[in-house]
Design an enzyme around this catalytic site. Structure first.
Site, mmCIF file in Angstrom:
data_model
loop_
_atom_site.group_PDB
_atom_site.id
_atom_site.type_symbol
_atom_site.label_atom_id
_atom_site.label_comp_id
_atom_site.label_asym_id
_atom_site.label_seq_id
_atom_site.Cartn_x
_atom_site.Cartn_y
_atom_site.Cartn_z
ATOM 1 C CG HIS A 39 -2.143 -0.939 0.968
ATOM 2 N ND1 HIS A 39 -3.202 -0.625 0.155
ATOM 3 C CD2 HIS A 39 -2.379 -2.189 1.433
ATOM 4 C CE1 HIS A 39 -4.044 -1.651 0.140
ATOM 5 N NE2 HIS A 39 -3.572 -2.612 0.904
ATOM 6 N N GLY A 127 -7.706 -14.579 -7.125
ATOM 7 C CA GLY A 127 -8.186 -14.038 -5.855
ATOM 8 C C GLY A 127 -7.274 -14.334 -4.682
ATOM 9 C CG ASP A 180 -0.136 -5.738 -8.521
ATOM 10 O OD1 ASP A 180 0.715 -5.682 -7.610
ATOM 11 O OD2 ASP A 180 -1.350 -5.551 -8.346
HETATM 12 C C1 GLA Z 1 -3.094 -4.402 -4.913
HETATM 13 C C2 GLA Z 1 -2.835 -3.330 -5.974
HETATM 14 C C3 GLA Z 1 -1.377 -2.890 -5.927
HETATM 15 C C4 GLA Z 1 -0.965 -2.489 -4.499
HETATM 16 C C5 GLA Z 1 -1.351 -3.583 -3.511
HETATM 17 C C6 GLA Z 1 -1.065 -3.182 -2.089
HETATM 18 O O1 GLA Z 1 -2.371 -5.561 -5.234
HETATM 19 O O2 GLA Z 1 -3.120 -3.817 -7.258
HETATM 20 O O3 GLA Z 1 -1.195 -1.816 -6.810
HETATM 21 O O4 GLA Z 1 -1.522 -1.250 -4.146
HETATM 22 O O5 GLA Z 1 -2.713 -3.939 -3.620
HETATM 23 O O6 GLA Z 1 0.303 -2.993 -1.901
#
Ligand code: GLA
Length: 387
Positions: A39, A127, A180
């Site tokens: 986050h 998920g 990601d």
């Molecule tokens: C999800 C979002 C990422 C990131 C994470 C928390 O995976 O897709 O961009 O914010 O939560 O780190």
């Protein structure tokens, strides 16, 4: 047979079954697990994800009539048919929105995407907080760009990262900060990837786990709390509000003193997480680069406590598996990804793998929680053409 090859063969078979078509090429892109830096990606911070060897493979045939057809080996993912002109926001829903939205966003970025028939197969658990969605987006993006005649270089990959982020935010309607998509397209096999999310600059960081007799275990709680819908957006809104109050463009620029200046206790806690999480990322990178990866455990533990108490995105299942893993000898453990379910990671000595796995399963069954899935993971390569 490796995971990627197997998924490639399944995707090719699906293309043949769905439309009696032979592919012009097959591409694959990995899921990811984040070692630390949770986050912080939408706050201009630093994170340290690594690509998995598990992938989504896309077998693709080019078409000249502007039609787009999408199919998946997943029985819960219905086929989609449309044209290049109707793939944008509000036009596609469900799993197909990730693929169609990516094609739309890649076109919007100026790439002359052709019509295509595309079939996917994936062994990234859905998920589970392992970014099955970014692996799908990255596989589709790189396939479309190469079929459009673009040269696969770093500039193209940065363009595709931004397109995939746009697809997920604007077409799928799920918030993402870009960690990601970045690791799916820029990972280096054998290393984690330090991502500076302000400008998406990346540096490979070799973890040296095997050399240290260590492994990274992923514990998939197999739970996703639906109550959590909207929580990701709420956390982002909290961060935006805190940054505004502090007069900062990026909340990751806040200092520990800034945290104390915030008047609202909730915004103070959110900001404390962001500030301390960036510090933990830097500390992990420093230890790893000094060949001291066995000492990062307490930083993983600190990340979990911060996500649970200050950011409030953990869940009972995550707290239980993290605690059980530590009691059974893990050097450190924490929840990963967005939270409210999904997976946790534990850093373990290879010799403790069976004991930690058994303890985690027993702890869940004792509390009548869903039995978790256990996998040990190694660092895989970024999105690539397979054939
Ligand atoms: C999800 C979002 C990422 C990131 C994470 C928390 O995976 O897709 O961009 O914010 O939560 O780190």
């Amino acid at each position: 047979m490796s995971g990627a090859q197997e998924q490639a063969e399944l995707a090719v078979a699906e293309l043949l079954k769905a439309w009696d078509a032979e592919p012009d090429g097959v591409w694959a892109a990995p899921g990811r697990v984040n070692l630390i830096g949770e986050h912080v990606d939408y706050n201009g911070g630093r994170c340290l994800p690594m690509a998995l060897t598990r992938v989504t493979a896309a077998a693709v045939r080019r078409r000249d009539d502007g039609v787009v057809r999408l199919a998946s080996t997943d029985p819960d993912a219905p086929s989609f048919e449309g044209t290049l002109a109707d793939l944008g926001p509000g036009q596609v829903s469900g799993w197909a929105a990730y693929a169609a939205g990516t094609l739309w966003a890649v076109q919007q970025a100026g790439v002359d995407v052709p019509g295509l028939d595309l079939a996917v197969s994936s062994d990234v658990p859905l998920g589970a907080g392992l970014s099955s969605s970014a692996s799908l987006e990255a596989a589709v993006a790189i396939a479309a760009a190469e079929l459009a005649g673009r040269t696969d270089d770093r500039d193209l990959r940065h363009l595709l990262i931004q397109a995939a982020i746009r697809a997920e935010n604007e077409v799928v309607g799920a918030g993402t900060g870009g960690m990601d998509q970045t690791v799916a397209l820029l990972a280096e096999e054998g290393s984690a990837l330090l991502v500076h999310t302000r400008d998406f600059r990346t540096e490979p960081v070799h973890l040296g786990l095997a050399e240290a007799g260590l492994e990274l275990m992923v514990i998939d709680t197999r739970v996703k709390h639906t109550l959590a819908d909207g929580q990701y957006a709420k956390r982002r809104a909290d961060c935006d509000a805190a940054a505004r109050e502090l007069g900062l463009e990026w909340l990751s620029d806040a200092t520990p003193a800034d945290v104390e200046r915030l008047t609202d206790p909730r915004l103070r806690a959110r900001t404390r997480h962001v500030v301390t999480e960036n510090q933990r990322v830097d500390a992990v990178v420093e230890l790893v680069r000094a060949g001291r990866v066995a000492e990062i455990g307490p930083l993983l533990d600190g990340s979990h406590a911060s996500l649970r108490d200050d950011y409030e995105v953990s869940a009972v299942e995550l707290d239980v598996v993290v605690e059980a893993a530590r009691e059974a000898g893990a050097l450190g453990a924490r929840m990963v990804g967005g939270g409210f379910g999904g997976s946790a990671i534990a850093l373990i000595r290879s010799s403790d793998a069976a004991a930690v796995g058994a303890a985690v399963v027993a702890a869940c069954l004792d509390r009548s929680l869903t039995e978790p899935g256990i996998l040990t993971v190694t660092s895989g390569p970024a999105a690539r053409r397979l054939s």
